[in-house]
Design a protein around this motif. Sequence first.
Motif, PDB file in Angstrom:
ATOM      1  N   ALA A 186      19.921  -9.936  10.274  1.00 33.70           N
ATOM      2  CA  ALA A 186      20.925  -9.947  11.340  1.00 33.70           C
ATOM      3  C   ALA A 186      20.692  -8.835  12.351  1.00 33.70           C
ATOM      4  N   ILE A 187      20.397  -7.617  11.881  1.00 36.11           N
ATOM      5  CA  ILE A 187      20.193  -6.508  12.807  1.00 36.11           C
ATOM      6  C   ILE A 187      18.949  -6.734  13.653  1.00 36.11           C
ATOM      7  N   GLY A 188      17.846  -7.160  13.012  1.00 34.89           N
ATOM      8  CA  GLY A 188      16.617  -7.406  13.754  1.00 34.89           C
ATOM      9  C   GLY A 188      16.781  -8.502  14.791  1.00 34.89           C
ATOM     10  N   LEU A 189      17.473  -9.580  14.413  1.00 35.79           N
ATOM     11  CA  LEU A 189      17.682 -10.708  15.335  1.00 35.79           C
ATOM     12  C   LEU A 189      18.539 -10.290  16.522  1.00 35.79           C
ATOM     13  N   ALA A 190      19.641  -9.591  16.245  1.00 32.68           N
ATOM     14  CA  ALA A 190      20.534  -9.174  17.322  1.00 32.68           C
ATOM     15  C   ALA A 190      19.878  -8.127  18.212  1.00 32.68           C
ATOM     16  N   ALA A 191      19.103  -7.214  17.621  1.00 31.98           N
ATOM     17  CA  ALA A 191      18.426  -6.189  18.414  1.00 31.98           C
ATOM     18  C   ALA A 191      17.398  -6.817  19.349  1.00 31.98           C
ATOM     19  N   ALA A 192      16.676  -7.824  18.861  1.00 34.22           N
ATOM     20  CA  ALA A 192      15.653  -8.476  19.679  1.00 34.22           C
ATOM     21  C   ALA A 192      16.259  -9.119  20.922  1.00 34.22           C
ATOM     22  N   ALA A 193      17.498  -9.590  20.809  1.00 39.46           N
ATOM     23  CA  ALA A 193      18.165 -10.195  21.969  1.00 39.46           C
ATOM     24  C   ALA A 193      18.402  -9.176  23.082  1.00 39.46           C
ATOM     25  N   HIS A 194      18.361  -7.885  22.741  1.00 32.42           N
ATOM     26  CA  HIS A 194      18.499  -6.829  23.740  1.00 32.42           C
ATOM     27  C   HIS A 194      17.146  -6.241  24.117  1.00 32.42           C
ATOM     28  N   GLY A 195      16.065  -6.891  23.678  1.00 36.29           N
ATOM     29  CA  GLY A 195      14.730  -6.403  23.969  1.00 36.29           C
ATOM     30  C   GLY A 195      14.294  -5.248  23.102  1.00 36.29           C
TER      31      GLY A 195
END
Length: 343
Positions: free
Chosen positions: A305-314
């Motif tokens: 979840a953290i990796g996926l959400a962080a990637a959405a912010h570049g």
Amino acid sequence: MPPSIAERILQPQVPEQRRILFLAEYAPDESAPCAKTFPGDGGYPAYHFSIWQLLGELGYQMRSSAQPTSALFARGNVDFVFSLYNRMPLNQSEVLVSAFCEYARIPYLGAPPGIRALAEDKWLSKLAARALGIPCPDGIPYSDEAALEAAPLFAGPYFIKDRFGAGSEGITAQSLQDTWSGAKAVAAQRLREGVPVLVEQFAPGIDVTVPILGDTMPLILGHVHPRSDKAGNILTEDLKMDDPLGYELLMLDGVADDICRDALALWSATGPMDYLRIDYRYDPHTGQRQFLEFNLCCYLGADGAIGLAAAAHGLSLSGVLGHVVEHALGRQCGSRQHLKWVL
């Protein structure tokens, strides 16, 4: 315009001068830095190795140990303890490493032991959340079979879970019961296994988790749905460990402001913390949210979840790791100077 989340991410400062002790059950041996083998499912060795490797690539000087007691004897040899230990064969194990670090006066990842203990207790954390105005499902804890003779005052369906523990441990398809007799039987079996339980009024909808990074004010990365193919869309232990269905980002426009207020209230009462997840049940039909727990040693992999959400912010996973280390060091700078031993 306020800075974006990517602009607020902390960068490693003189990482070559920071000695980190990496603690995890499958931490790589310093003499043979490679992923260890694992007889079961879950991918823990590869996960632990990847986090250790990324921290080294950021420039930090890495030490490594699979023994949580290493933190007790690390003072003078390391500047920071990065622990992924949250499942050990002892009760309330998430508190152990942070308590060791406080005893040895070494900065560490996560949050103080008292806050770790609160997060570990799924009943007391709900009472705290409710006191902060965060909606929670009705529930009641049970520690012995005799207490099960008194049924809850709330109606079913019922959901039975371990009061303490991580990774949805103990949750199966049988954890969701329509009747008290069924719930009582499931709870009794778990109690006979020596595990205190929490019985809650089942909240319809789906699981939603909110990944957050520490900062002056919490950085809310987004809203993530761990997929489930179980009755009631519940998240069982096997789904948590094997992760066959993965995660998806959700747009929760109607409830996003409420979740933001929840996060700020929780942060004001329990922060600062370095990274966490707040878990909810969310009903898309009514827009209602129900707080389940907050997790202070959650999965940091790129596929979580953290990796996926962080990637959405570049943001890369390396960027997340560098941020949480620097935030942890900053929040603990000078925090123990007022202390002295009383013998």
